[in-house]
Motif scaffolding. Structure first.
Motif, PDB file in Angstrom:
ATOM      1  N   ALA A  61       9.381  -7.744   7.271  1.00 58.19           N
ATOM      2  CA  ALA A  61       8.895  -8.298   5.498  1.00 58.19           C
ATOM      3  C   ALA A  61       7.548  -9.296   6.027  1.00 58.19           C
ATOM      4  O   ALA A  61       6.854  -8.462   5.847  1.00 58.19           O
ATOM      5  N   HIS A  62       7.467 -10.442   7.164  1.00 60.41           N
ATOM      6  CA  HIS A  62       6.378 -10.977   7.781  1.00 60.41           C
ATOM      7  C   HIS A  62       4.874 -10.122   8.051  1.00 60.41           C
ATOM      8  O   HIS A  62       4.043 -10.584   8.355  1.00 60.41           O
ATOM      9  N   ASP A  63       5.901  -9.365   8.846  1.00 60.12           N
ATOM     10  CA  ASP A  63       4.927  -8.229   9.507  1.00 60.12           C
ATOM     11  C   ASP A  63       3.924  -7.391   8.417  1.00 60.12           C
ATOM     12  O   ASP A  63       2.434  -7.082   8.406  1.00 60.12           O
ATOM     13  N   ILE A  64       4.653  -6.998   7.316  1.00 66.18           N
ATOM     14  CA  ILE A  64       3.618  -6.191   6.440  1.00 66.18           C
ATOM     15  C   ILE A  64       3.054  -7.197   5.546  1.00 66.18           C
ATOM     16  O   ILE A  64       2.252  -6.735   5.192  1.00 66.18           O
ATOM     17  N   ASP A  65       3.630  -8.596   5.386  1.00 70.52           N
ATOM     18  CA  ASP A  65       2.428  -9.421   4.448  1.00 70.52           C
ATOM     19  C   ASP A  65       1.966  -9.817   5.296  1.00 70.52           C
ATOM     20  O   ASP A  65       0.520  -9.831   4.355  1.00 70.52           O
ATOM     21  N   ASP A  66       1.480 -10.042   6.710  1.00 68.43           N
ATOM     22  CA  ASP A  66       0.225 -10.300   7.715  1.00 68.43           C
ATOM     23  C   ASP A  66      -0.435  -8.879   7.277  1.00 68.43           C
ATOM     24  O   ASP A  66      -1.895  -9.662   7.308  1.00 68.43           O
ATOM     25  N   ARG A  67      -0.052  -7.747   7.263  1.00 66.86           N
ATOM     26  CA  ARG A  67      -1.113  -6.533   7.290  1.00 66.86           C
ATOM     27  C   ARG A  67      -1.901  -6.219   5.707  1.00 66.86           C
ATOM     28  O   ARG A  67      -2.940  -6.403   5.732  1.00 66.86           O
ATOM     29  N   VAL A  68      -0.776  -6.646   4.964  1.00 64.65           N
ATOM     30  CA  VAL A  68      -1.809  -7.499   3.246  1.00 64.65           C
ATOM     31  C   VAL A  68      -2.426  -8.041   3.321  1.00 64.65           C
ATOM     32  O   VAL A  68      -3.749  -7.977   2.508  1.00 64.65           O
ATOM     33  N   ASN A  69      -2.073  -9.070   3.517  1.00 65.02           N
ATOM     34  CA  ASN A  69      -3.404 -10.126   3.811  1.00 65.02           C
ATOM     35  C   ASN A  69      -4.266  -9.872   4.907  1.00 65.02           C
ATOM     36  O   ASN A  69      -5.324 -10.290   4.225  1.00 65.02           O
ATOM     37  N   LEU A  70      -4.255  -9.559   5.845  1.00 67.44           N
ATOM     38  CA  LEU A  70      -5.583  -8.330   6.466  1.00 67.44           C
ATOM     39  C   LEU A  70      -6.698  -7.490   5.727  1.00 67.44           C
ATOM     40  O   LEU A  70      -7.361  -7.357   6.065  1.00 67.44           O
ATOM     41  N   PHE A  71      -5.923  -7.041   5.658  1.00 66.32           N
ATOM     42  CA  PHE A  71      -6.136  -5.726   4.068  1.00 66.32           C
ATOM     43  C   PHE A  71      -7.393  -6.160   2.883  1.00 66.32           C
ATOM     44  O   PHE A  71      -8.123  -6.461   3.299  1.00 66.32           O
ATOM     45  N   LEU A  72      -6.596  -7.258   2.408  1.00 64.62           N
ATOM     46  CA  LEU A  72      -7.474  -8.228   1.714  1.00 64.62           C
ATOM     47  C   LEU A  72      -8.478  -9.510   2.188  1.00 64.62           C
ATOM     48  O   LEU A  72      -9.898  -8.625   1.876  1.00 64.62           O
TER      49      LEU A  72
END
Length: 129
Positions: free
Chosen positions: A2-13
Motif C-alpha cells: 500500500a505504501h509503495d502504490i501511494d509513492d507511485r501515485v505521488n511520483l506520477f502526480l
C-alpha cells in the motif's frame, strides 16, 4: 505494498506537475487506458497525456492537492483538487475523483471523474409562520 502504490501515485502526480509527461508515461503499462467523464470514452494513456500537455502552453504551474485517498493492494481511489495558474495570472481549480489500477507495479488504468464544486450560498432567513 500500500505504501509503495501511494509513492507511485505521488511520483506520477509530481511528474505531471513538472510537465514531465515522459516520466509519467514510464510509470504506466504499455496498454494503459484512461476514462474520463467528458464523453470521449476510454482512450490510451498517450492521448490523455497529450491532452494535458496541450493545455500546459497556457499554464504557468499546476499542482495536485490530495484531499483523501483509499487503497487496496493494486488500486488507489483519491479525491483531489488540481490547481492551475495561467501564464496570464488567472487561477482555476479542477475537482476530481480519480481511480488508479496497478498491474505489476505500473499504472494500468485511470478513471477520472471531474466535478464542479458547488458554490456556497448565504443562508436564507426562515419565513415566520
Amino acid at each position: 505494498m500500500a505504501h509503495d502504490i501511494d509513492d507511485r501515485v505521488n511520483l506520477f502526480l509530481r511528474s505531471l506537475e513538472a510537465f514531465d509527461f515522459t516520466a509519467a508515461r514510464t510509470m504506466c503499462t504499455k496498454a494503459a487506458t484512461v476514462r474520463q467523464n467528458d464523453g470521449q470514452g476510454e482512450q490510451p494513456i498517450e492521448q490523455s497525456l497529450d491532452r494535458l500537455r496541450s493545455i500546459t502552453a497556457d499554464v504557468d504551474s499546476l499542482s495536485y492537492d490530495v484531499i483523501r485517498r483509499f487503497r487496496n493492494p493494486d488500486e488507489v481511489l483519491q479525491q483531489h483538487v488540481l490547481h492551475l495558474a495561467g501564464i496570464d495570472g488567472s487561477r482555476s481549480d479542477v475537482h476530481a475523483a480519480v481511480y488508479f489500477r496497478f498491474q505489476d507495479g505500473l499504472i494500468d488504468r485511470i478513471e477520472e471523474y471531474v466535478y464542479a464544486e458547488p458554490a456556497l450560498t448565504a443562508a436564507r432567513p426562515r419565513d415566520p409562520a
